[in-house]
Design a protein around this motif. Structure first.
Motif, PDB file in Angstrom:
ATOM      1  N   PHE A 289       0.933  -1.085   0.132  1.00  0.00           N
ATOM      2  CA  PHE A 289       0.004  -0.010   0.189  1.00  0.00           C
ATOM      3  C   PHE A 289       0.897   1.259   0.063  1.00  0.00           C
ATOM      4  O   PHE A 289       1.775   1.434   0.763  1.00  0.00           O
ATOM      5  CB  PHE A 289      -0.940  -0.070   1.211  1.00  0.00           C
ATOM      6  N   ASN A 290       0.514   2.121  -0.854  1.00  0.00           N
ATOM      7  CA  ASN A 290       1.378   3.201  -1.068  1.00  0.00           C
ATOM      8  C   ASN A 290       0.484   4.434  -1.534  1.00  0.00           C
ATOM      9  O   ASN A 290      -0.463   4.397  -2.163  1.00  0.00           O
ATOM     10  CB  ASN A 290       2.517   3.117  -2.072  1.00  0.00           C
ATOM     11  N   PRO A 291       1.184   5.816  -1.537  1.00  0.00           N
ATOM     12  CA  PRO A 291       0.349   7.110  -1.849  1.00  0.00           C
ATOM     13  C   PRO A 291       0.072   6.674  -3.308  1.00  0.00           C
ATOM     14  O   PRO A 291      -1.163   7.476  -3.623  1.00  0.00           O
ATOM     15  CB  PRO A 291       1.349   8.117  -1.721  1.00  0.00           C
ATOM     16  N   GLY A 292       0.672   6.414  -4.141  1.00  0.00           N
ATOM     17  CA  GLY A 292       0.496   6.189  -5.667  1.00  0.00           C
ATOM     18  C   GLY A 292      -1.120   5.518  -5.927  1.00  0.00           C
ATOM     19  O   GLY A 292      -1.922   6.132  -6.753  1.00  0.00           O
ATOM     20  N   LEU A 293      -1.361   4.476  -5.112  1.00  0.00           N
ATOM     21  CA  LEU A 293      -2.618   3.932  -5.160  1.00  0.00           C
ATOM     22  C   LEU A 293      -3.714   4.656  -4.541  1.00  0.00           C
ATOM     23  O   LEU A 293      -4.805   4.581  -4.990  1.00  0.00           O
ATOM     24  CB  LEU A 293      -2.509   2.486  -4.249  1.00  0.00           C
ATOM     25  N   VAL A 294      -3.288   5.558  -3.531  1.00  0.00           N
ATOM     26  CA  VAL A 294      -4.484   6.420  -2.983  1.00  0.00           C
ATOM     27  C   VAL A 294      -4.667   7.327  -4.072  1.00  0.00           C
ATOM     28  O   VAL A 294      -6.086   7.676  -4.386  1.00  0.00           O
ATOM     29  CB  VAL A 294      -3.863   7.163  -1.628  1.00  0.00           C
TER      30      VAL A 294
END
Length: 408
Positions: A84-89
């Motif tokens: 999970f990482n900011p790119g997916l958010v």
């Protein structure tokens, strides 16, 4: 056509630029340090997962709901895998933004809230709190709603402008048609009678030039007078058309005596009877009344027999009734000519323009009757037409006069 193509190309190029920027922003977290101050870390798993999310976003304009569901699925898979990482958010925020553009507003708000709750439920990864995830999703939904509202507003303004332009064109076309009809009607009223007089007396002059030179001279004088009158009236009409503010003087039943004298000079006997107490008429009714009398007497002069006619002006409480009677040939030829007269078309149009009623026809006793009822009260639709209107026996208009159709 070229401008439209250029505009479409511009929108296409801008779309590709936005898509490329979205892909870069989604993939970047796979190649940057996970924490501030940390060294460069290559994370192929994060890069691959973010690339999958970015690829899914490429179809967001065609299938926004399916893309939103797929992106949320990728985010859900990344949590247990520790990816999970900011790119997916950010990918989720972009998907929510696109959904808000195409879904109904209520559905968009519901989907935005559900995605925000899902983000809040995901575990915190690499120092990113659930609140930041929720704010990213809500920001995407808010921007999407604002953009859609702006687009809807622009579309509604454009549609109203186009509708107003269409309406304006239709109104302008209608006004042009009405103006042309009015000009044609006025030209007929001004010229028809004088031309009829000229034509009639030209025949008289031609037939009596050798044997009755005095009659020929008299007819030529009448032709000269009629042509001068026609030219004067045409000049007045043209002056009014060039400058609508030009005053050409009052025109109405006050000139009835002049009309009668003119027909008398052409050898026609016209008797006028006024029934009721005269009162001031609206300008449009006054003009229409004189034009009806003038046209009816012109027809009687051209197609009637006996060179005589009777005009009855009835001042009713809420209407002006005009009755014109003249004898016709016993074989009905005169009545047929009267019924086929082109001027009756203009007369009916003029009477209709003031909400009046016109009827005419032969009464079966060798007379031609024309009756026009003109309302003198604009707000009243029903005309008073009492049966006990007193009139001389030779002009009484029976109620069963058949309305003859215009055939020309």
């Amino acid at each position: 056509m070229v401008a439209r193509s250029a505009s479409a190309g511009h929108r296409g190029a801008r779309g590709w630029i936005v898509s490329a920027a979205t892909v870069v922003l989604v993939i970047i977290p796979g190649v940057v340090p996970p924490h501030p101050g940390a060294g460069f870390v290559w994370s192929p798993d994060v890069l691959a997962l973010n690339a999958v999310a970015a690829a899914i976003l490429m179809g967001r304009h065609q299938r926004p709901l399916a893309v939103l569901a797929a992106v949320i699925g990728v985010v859900a898979v990344s949590v247990p895998l520790g990816l999970f990482n900011p790119g997916l958010v950010l990918a989720a925020g972009v998907a929510v933004y696109t959904t808000m553009l195409y879904a109904t507003r209520r559905r968009g708000f519901v989907l935005t809230a559900l995605v925000a709750l899902a983000m809040l439920a995901f575990v915190f990864v690499d120092g990113y709190s659930g609140l930041q995830n929720v704010l990213t999703v809500l920001l995407g939904g808010a921007i999407g709603d604002a953009v859609r509202t702006q687009r809807d507003y622009v579309a509604s303004v454009t549609e109203r402008a186009e509708r107003a332009e269409r309406t304006r064109d239709a109104v302008a076309g209608q006004r042009v048609a009405e103006t042309r009809l009015a000009i044609a009607r006025d030209l007929h009223d001004v010229v028809a009678h004088q031309i009829s007089v000229i034509n009639l007396h030209a025949g008289v002059a031609a037939s009596s030039l050798r044997n009755r030179p005095a009659d020929a001279e008299k007819s030529l004088a009448i032709i000269r007078s009629a042509s001068r009158t026609a030219l004067t009236e045409i000049g007045d009409l043209m002056a009014t058309l060039r400058d609508p503010t030009t005053a050409i003087g009052p025109f109405g039943l006050s000139q009835l005596d002049d009309v009668v004298r003119e027909f008398a000079s052409h050898g026609m006997e016209v008797a006028v009877h006024i029934d009721g107490d005269p009162y001031e008429l609206p300008a449009s009714i006054d003009v229409t009344a004189l034009r009806v009398v003038q046209e009816a007497l012109t027809n009687a002069h051209k197609h009637g027999t006996g060179h005589r006619a009777h005009v009855l002006i009835g001042y009713l409480p809420r209407a002006l009734r005009i009755t014109v009677s003249n004898p016709t040939a016993s074989d009905g030829a005169g009545a047929r000519h009267l019924g086929m007269n082109q001027g009756l078309i203009g007369m009916r149009e003029r009477v209709d323009s003031v909400r009046g009623a016109l009827r005419y026809g032969a009464d079966g006793t060798g007379r031609w009757l024309l009756v026009a009822d003109l309302p003198t009260e604009p707000a009243h639709d029903d005309l008073d037409t009492p049966d006990d209107l007193d009139a001389p026996d030779d002009v009484d208009a029976p109620d069963d006069v058949a309305a003859q159709g215009d055939t020309q």
